[in-house]
Design an enzyme around this catalytic site. Structure first.
Site, short mmCIF file in Angstrom:
data_model
loop_
_atom_site.label_atom_id
_atom_site.label_comp_id
_atom_site.label_asym_id
_atom_site.label_seq_id
_atom_site.Cartn_x
_atom_site.Cartn_y
_atom_site.Cartn_z
N HIS A 318 -38.54 -14.93 -22.16
CA HIS A 318 -37.77 -15.87 -21.38
C HIS A 318 -38.60 -17.28 -21.00
O HIS A 318 -39.63 -16.98 -20.59
CB HIS A 318 -37.23 -15.22 -19.98
CG HIS A 318 -36.17 -16.02 -19.50
ND1 HIS A 318 -36.25 -17.10 -18.79
CD2 HIS A 318 -34.83 -15.74 -19.26
CE1 HIS A 318 -35.17 -17.63 -18.28
NE2 HIS A 318 -34.15 -16.89 -18.60
N ARG A 338 -32.21 -24.69 -15.37
CA ARG A 338 -32.04 -25.65 -16.45
C ARG A 338 -30.58 -26.06 -16.69
O ARG A 338 -30.45 -27.28 -17.02
CB ARG A 338 -32.81 -25.15 -17.72
CG ARG A 338 -34.39 -25.21 -17.49
CD ARG A 338 -35.18 -24.50 -18.74
NE ARG A 338 -35.05 -23.14 -18.64
CZ ARG A 338 -34.83 -22.36 -19.71
NH1 ARG A 338 -34.71 -22.91 -21.05
NH2 ARG A 338 -34.59 -21.11 -19.72
O1 MEZ Z 1 -28.66 -13.52 -20.34
C1 MEZ Z 1 -29.76 -13.73 -19.87
O2 MEZ Z 1 -30.97 -13.14 -20.40
C2 MEZ Z 1 -29.69 -14.57 -18.60
C3 MEZ Z 1 -28.19 -14.97 -18.21
C4 MEZ Z 1 -30.82 -14.76 -18.11
C5 MEZ Z 1 -31.00 -16.03 -17.02
O3 MEZ Z 1 -31.93 -16.76 -17.35
O4 MEZ Z 1 -30.50 -15.78 -15.92
#
Ligand code: MEZ
Length: 532
Positions: A318, A338
């Site tokens: 992430h 974002r």
């Molecule tokens: O689907 C995901 O991993 C999600 C919604 C994560 C996030 O950034 O909140």
């Protein structure tokens, strides 16, 4: 809270903020993305991977930490097991107490089956609980499952299994409706319509959220529903091997009480693996946004039973894990930040990318900014870039952060950082396993009556998942697995129970010359191996 050097850099961020507010940040071309990924995305770092020597994926590369567990000793090695002394007898055994397991349990119960959930922690202790930004579903007038399909296919590098992706998007609207009717408190406009936002790689606003604790809200409702239905939950008990019958059908699991190590036998006509992800294996030394129990257990059980893995070499980092302060290093900073307009900005106040590129591209771009261009900001843990959160209130008005992302506000406020006033430092964190066990459109593996749902499945998202498609897949494929399992168990006549496949795997290891000092499934992280 911020160091002097960080404060100096914040001045540069503030100096460019006004001009950046209305800037139309360029998207990367397909070639630019490909080159960027190859050079900077961790999936392309050969030294992070090992080739499997045995099993259905012999010859394939997977992260080294996963290979070590896939090719490790069974917890039952040398242990005498009496499979005829059955402790639990059920129709549908669900391994895992997160969103996929709960959805499967509810539907299997609805189908009239006797359902048992076994979970190594407590019901709801899972990655679902940690999901923040929302769930995608194409239920708005300007959208359609076909557009959702194309977005996810592009984001997944055209590698998604077509029938699984089709199911995901086609059943998306019904999944959100189901959750809404069960009582999930989605964000709604005064007229009752759902508020939806963009995520990285989406061409329509289809992210439905409950502020920035969407997963916790969904899990709250699913767990209540499981409990209200009186579904059997065996908590603090892990599945440590699958059991088959002499015809090769799934027949249950060997369980281990996490407190006493007592071994128990669960006989079941069907089994659903819903064990979630692997963030706590900390691939390539990355921190993780994942729950404590995310140790790839289901992949180990399934692989030993003969189920192939699909795309186990692709992980999701992430882009915005918290990089500062150390107490929350690696924690998720939701993509919704974002979506609401915050830009990714380097040390000198330059917005170096469009903030809504897909996750793999965004993560690689941040890594490049820090490692190649030397434009990152130093932290105790390494490097980070700014996520310019004060932009949100400038774009959408005062009070937006408290209203839309209160979890983020509180997470940073604990450490004296008011994200309405100052930006925050972020760096990629291990978030999701894109790959997993191979299933067909009914959710079943190549082992008769063994189903998989949720993050342990491979193929739905191809080689990169879009935001919000995970909360969607746990509901769509969780419900589906429960329905299919309850249907299938009606015709099942189990033969004698056996662990021959575990012995066969042990022999395969011996024949391949693999000498492992590890046991798997891991069940809980060890924290002896994390390096920066
Ligand atoms: O689907 C995901 O991993 C999600 C919604 C994560 C996030 O950034 O909140």
């Amino acid at each position: 809270m911020y160091t002097l050097e960080m404060q100096k850099s914040i001045e540069a961020v503030e100096a460019t903020r006004q001009a950046r507010l209305n800037a139309d940040l360029k998207r990367m071309t397909a070639d630019e993305k490909e080159n960027l990924l190859k050079k900077f995305h961790p999936d392309y770092k050969e030294e992070g991977f090992s080739i499997l020597k045995i099993g259905a994926n012999k010859g394939d590369k997977v992260p080294t930490e996963l290979a070590d567990l896939l090719q490790a000793n069974s917890r039952l090695k040398g242990v005498k097991i009496n499979l005829s002394k059955v402790d639990y007898d059920t129709d549908v055994l669900i391994i895992g107490g997160g969103g996929a397991g709960a959805s499967a349990a509810i539907e299997a119960n609805e189908g009239g089956a006797k359902v048992t959930i076994v979970t190594k922690l407590r019901m709801g202790d899972a990655n679902t609980m940690m999901a923040e930004g929302g769930i995608q579903a194409a239920d708005k007038a300007n959208d359609s499952p076909a557009i959702h399909y194309l977005d996810a296919l592009g984001g997944g590098h055209y590698a998604n299994t077509p029938e699984l992706l089709r199911k995901l998007v086609m059943e998306g609207p019904a999944a959100v409706k189901w959750l809404n009717e069960l009582g999930v408190m989605f964000d709604k406009a005064p007229d009752g319509t759902m508020i939806t936002t963009h995520g990285g790689g989406t061409s329509r606003k289809r992210m439905h959220a409950a502020k920035d604790y969407s997963g916790a809200e969904i899990m709250r409702v699913l767990r209540d529903e499981v409990i209200n239905r009186g579904i059997e939950i065996i908590d603090f008990t892990a599945a440590i091997e699958l059991i088959k019958d002499t015809e090769g059908k799934i027949a249950g699991a060997v369980l281990m009480n996490m407190e006493t190590n007592q071994i128990l036998i669960a006989r079941a006509k069907t089994v659903v693996i819903a064990t979630g992800g692997a963030g706590r294996l900390h691939y390539q030394g990355f921190p993780t946004s994942n729950h404590y129990g995310a140790t790839a257990d289901g992949l180990i059980l399934g692989y030993r039973a003969g189920v192939p893995l699909l795309y186990a070499d692709t992980l999701q980092y992430h882009p915005t894990g918290a990089a500062f302060p150390s107490q929350i290093f690696g924690a998720l900073v939701t993509e919704k930040v974002r979506s609401l307009g915050a830009q990714l900005v380097n040390r000198d106040g330059v917005a170096f990318m469009n903030p809504l590129e897909t996750r793999d591209v965004s993560a690689a771009s941040i890594i490049r900014e820090c490692k190649e261009r030397n434009n990152g900001i130093e932290t105790q843990e390494g490097l980070g870039v700014w996520l310019d959160t004060p932009m949100i209130e400038l774009l959408h008005g005062e009070g937006t952060i408290e209203k839309r992302i209160p979890g983020m506000l509180r997470m940073f406020m604990k450490y004296g950082i008011d994200i309405r006033k100052v930006p925050i430092l972020v760096y990629p964190t291990l978030h999701y396993q894109n790959g997993g066990l191979k299933i067909n459109a009914n959710g079943m593996t190549c082992v008769q009556n063994l189903f998989v749902a949720g993050e342990a499945v491979g193929g739905i998202h191809g080689r990169n998942r879009l935001m919000g498609n995970s909360l969607l897949d746990i509901i769509v494929f969780g419900r589906n697995a429960g329905q299919q399992a309850s249907k299938a168990c009606k015709d099942v006549k189990l033969k004698t129970l056996t662990l021959q496949h575990v012995k066969d795997f042990e022999n395969e290891m011996k024949n391949a010359g693999i000498k492992s000092n590890k046991v798997s499934p891991l069940l809980l992280p060890t924290y002896t191996h994390r390096n920066k």
